[in-house]
Design an enzyme around this catalytic site. Structure first.
Site, PDB file in Angstrom:
ATOM      1  N   ASP A 178      22.534  16.505  35.212  1.00 52.56           N
ATOM      2  CA  ASP A 178      21.562  16.362  36.294  1.00 52.56           C
ATOM      3  C   ASP A 178      20.728  15.084  36.128  1.00 52.56           C
ATOM      4  OD1 ASP A 178      20.020  17.274  38.542  1.00 52.56           O
ATOM      5  OD2 ASP A 178      18.414  17.692  37.116  1.00 52.56           O
ATOM      6  N   CYS A 213      -6.069   7.626  25.265  1.00 52.40           N
ATOM      7  CA  CYS A 213      -5.355   6.496  24.642  1.00 52.40           C
ATOM      8  C   CYS A 213      -5.084   5.398  25.671  1.00 52.40           C
ATOM      9  CB  CYS A 213      -4.035   6.969  24.040  1.00 52.40           C
ATOM     10  SG  CYS A 213      -3.138   5.620  23.261  1.00 52.40           S
ATOM     11  N   THR A 234      -6.507  -7.092  12.433  1.00 52.83           N
ATOM     12  CA  THR A 234      -6.595  -6.159  11.317  1.00 52.83           C
ATOM     13  C   THR A 234      -5.902  -6.818  10.141  1.00 52.83           C
ATOM     14  OG1 THR A 234      -6.458  -4.281  12.821  1.00 52.83           O
ATOM     15  CG2 THR A 234      -6.082  -3.817  10.514  1.00 52.83           C
ATOM     16  N   CYS A 258       3.614   4.822  21.978  1.00 51.98           N
ATOM     17  CA  CYS A 258       2.819   5.716  21.135  1.00 51.98           C
ATOM     18  C   CYS A 258       3.138   5.425  19.677  1.00 51.98           C
ATOM     19  CB  CYS A 258       3.121   7.174  21.463  1.00 51.98           C
ATOM     20  SG  CYS A 258       2.349   8.321  20.313  1.00 51.98           S
ATOM     21  N   CYS A 304       0.825  -1.214   0.000  1.00 49.92           N
ATOM     22  CA  CYS A 304       0.000   0.000   0.000  1.00 49.92           C
ATOM     23  C   CYS A 304       0.861   1.268   0.000  1.00 49.92           C
ATOM     24  CB  CYS A 304      -0.927   0.004   1.206  1.00 49.92           C
ATOM     25  SG  CYS A 304      -1.970  -1.445   1.246  1.00 49.92           S
ATOM     26  N   ARG A 316       1.796  -0.988  21.917  1.00 48.83           N
ATOM     27  CA  ARG A 316       2.104  -1.796  20.726  1.00 48.83           C
ATOM     28  C   ARG A 316       3.381  -2.585  20.919  1.00 48.83           C
ATOM     29  NH1 ARG A 316      -0.431   2.572  19.057  1.00 48.83           N
ATOM     30  NH2 ARG A 316      -1.932   2.179  17.408  1.00 48.83           N
ATOM     31  N   LYS A 330     -15.654  -4.421  10.536  1.00 47.53           N
ATOM     32  CA  LYS A 330     -15.088  -3.077  10.350  1.00 47.53           C
ATOM     33  C   LYS A 330     -14.278  -3.017   9.059  1.00 47.53           C
ATOM     34  CE  LYS A 330     -15.142  -1.980  15.201  1.00 47.53           C
ATOM     35  NZ  LYS A 330     -14.569  -1.244  16.300  1.00 47.53           N
TER      36      LYS A 330
END
Ligand code: SAM
Ligand code: SF4
Length: 565
Positions: free
Chosen positions: A534, A282, A121, A296, A51, A286, A182
């Site tokens: 630090d 959220c 998916t 994320c 894709c 993953r 879906k």
């Protein structure tokens, strides 16, 4: 407040309140109270489609098989996460249905107590064939990707044949009782935006949930703002055809904004990761096919669970690593323009949808975190080219009164030798830049922890970088006779160099004004180096900050300077 609300809303509120009071794994709860109960596992990096929006035309470099998670490793991680409170696992990829042991993995996951939902998916190419096996193994939810209802266009977008197989897969899923099925459709301007209404029409007779996804930037997909069709634009277009389109109550952590045309069997939704992020709710984590935990989708920070597994880490040790990564999850991603600049994996090497990135500079250049050794001089060269200095920048522009561009006179003292601020009122307003650098010799222990982003205090490189930018902005408050000036731009990079276990800090500042920015650049690198110190001092005090120096300076009355040594 829940009182006076319709029943569905009251239920949502009650569920929310209950969820907030019930105990949940501290390892899967981040600093903003988000509970991560949804895990996406990529089963493979391979795919039978190509894709355009997901991977570069030339394909991606596949990870050697020995570095991919084995069946047992996938199941061990799934077990651990479910034990901690994960209730939903989505299998993705690459194309998950081409992994030979996919049915075995699902059947084993099905046995995990506490796991409520197993979702997949898929691009749908193999779906019709394996669907009975998937159902038997225990798949609850199916998301099938389909970006066009026109066979030739489908083939153009996915760069392969197979339209009819996908349609067959969708039909068979409906037949077998999946409800809803879906359908994921990535909408791109000039490609398939004209098919929105046709996709909505599909929901009239079939229990489909068509989800229009805003096109997202990933490495290699040539993302461009103009190609992205926003949720608002899509909604507006659909409402012209179906003005009575009604919003549906969403689940609290859902990514899609859901709607239904009254009387239609199915529904539609929008995944607005770009124009309206859903980072606040959220609950997703993953795991990539090579075993990295990504907290994320749009963040480039990853931790290899595979390496810890293979080094014999106990569940408790793994949980500590996972907990540290979740704890560092940022409040939200950095917005589409910053994301489009950042280094991330191509989508195919992440797998799945879902929202961070370190903002590097005042004008949004993205940070580069070196993964391999690079000599200091190369880093310096790259820094110059990255920061896009004025076009007249060259070593030929050396017009100083002394050979090195300095004057023999001190300018910050008056006739009596007392401190005095120079009056720059008669100087020309020009574009001025300065670049400075500093080295922080961390030593092997601190270096390793910084590189793995495993410091208890958090992400040292991001903190140092932001501290540097703050330092640049505060220079005139810290250096007594320094003029306050408007910064057009300040960029700070902190790169790790394995050789010598050091961090190379560089800063470039730019102003349009009567006086230059060398103090700003020098302050930036110094403050960034101190911040790094630090962040690391708890693990080692044998850290040396050294070589703070100006590398170049342009645009001043006395000409340009470039360090040659
Ligand atoms: N191969 C499977 C598939 O295509 O459904 C699973 C993996 S694919 C990476 C997961 C989902 O990410 C697909 O629905 C795909 O459409 C979506 N996706 C990939 N690249 C995207 C991009 N740049 N923007 C938005 N969605 C994207
Ligand atoms: Fe393959 Fe899915 Fe990526 Fe398309 S979106 S190339 S089907 S992994």
């Amino acid at each position: 407040m829940c009182s006076g609300q319709p029943v569905t809303l009251v239920r949502v509120c009650v569920v929310r309140v209950l969820k907030d009071v019930l105990p949940f794994s501290e390892f899967l709860t981040d600093a903003f109270g988000r509970r991560h109960s949804y895990l996406r596992i990529s089963l493979t990096e391979k795919c039978n489609l190509r894709c355009q929006y997901c991977m570069p035309e030339e394909g991606v470099k596949l990870t050697p098989r020995s570095q991919l998670l084995t069946t047992e490793e996938v199941l061990t991680l799934a077990r651990l996460f479910v034990h901690e409170g994960v209730e939903k696992i989505r299998l993705t990829g690459g194309e998950p249905l081409i992994r030979p042991d996919v049915l075995h993995i699902i059947a084993e996951m099905r046995k995990l107590e506490g796991l409520k939902t197993i979702a997949i998916t898929t691009n749908g190419i193999n779906l019709a064939r394996v669907l009975p096996g998937l159902k038997k193994a225990g798949v609850d939810l199916l998301n099938i990707s389909l970006d066009s209802l026109v066979p030739a266009k489908f083939e153009f977008i996915v760069r392969r044949k197979g339209f009819h197989k996908v349609i067959e897969g969708i039909d068979k899923a409906v037949e077998m009782g999946y409800n809803p099925v879906k359908v994921n459709c990535v909408v791109m301007r000039g490609l398939n935006e004209d098919e929105l209404l046709d996709f909505v029409a599909l929901t009239e007779k079939k229990p489909l949930d068509v989800r229009f996804i805003e096109y997202m930037p990933f490495d290699g997909n040539k993302w461009n703002f103009k190609k992205m069709v926003s949720y608002a634009e899509m909604l507006d277009h659909i409402k012209q055809q179906w003005p009575n389109l009604e919003p549906l109550p969403g689940d609290e952590t859902g990514t899609a904004k859901a709607f239904r045309v009254p009387g239609f069997k199915g529904q539609l939704g929008f995944i607005t990761s770009m124009s309206d992020n859903f980072c606040g709710s959220c609950n997703r984590l993953r795991i990539t096919a090579d075993g990295n935990l990504k907290v994320c989708l749009f963040g480039n920070s990853e931790v290899s669970l595979r390496d810890f597994l293979r080094s014999g880490a106990s569940d408790e040790e793994l949980l500590q690593i996972i907990g540290a990564a979740v704890g560092r999850k940022k409040k939200q991603h950095a917005g589409m323009f910053n994301i489009s600049q950042m280094k991330n994996r191509p989508m195919i090497l992440i797998g799945g949808l879902g929202g961070y990135l370190r903002q590097t500079s005042l004008s949004g250049l993205s940070q580069t975190l070196p993964k391999q050794r690079r000599p200091l001089q190369q880093s310096l060269r790259e820094h110059h080219s990255q920061n896009d200095g004025p076009k007249n920048f060259s070593t030929a522009n050396l017009l100083f009164s002394n050979k090195d561009g300095t004057s023999d006179q001190l300018t910050h003292t008056d006739a009596q030798g007392k401190a005095s601020m120079v009056n720059v009122g008669d100087k020309a307003v020009t574009c001025r830049t300065a670049t400075a650098c500093a080295l922080v010799i961390l030593g092997p222990k601190a270096f390793g922890l910084v590189r793995a982003n495993q410091l208890a205090k958090g992400d040292a490189l991001a903190v140092a970088q932001l501290a540097g930018i703050m330092g640049a902005k505060q220079t005139s408050s810290l250096i007594p006779l320094c003029h306050p000036l408007p910064l057009d731009h300040a960029s700070v990079t902190v790169e790790l160099q394995e050789e010598g276990h050091m961090a190379v800090v560089m800063a470039t500042c730019q102003t349009t004004g009567r006086t230059g920015v060398e103090m700003e650049a020098l302050t930036a690198v110094t403050v960034a180096a101190l911040a790094l110190y630090d962040m690391c001092k708890a693990v080692s005090r044998d850290i040396v900050i050294t070589d703070i120096k100006l590398l170049s300076k342009t645009g001043g009355r006395r000409g340009d300077f470039q360090r040659t040594s």
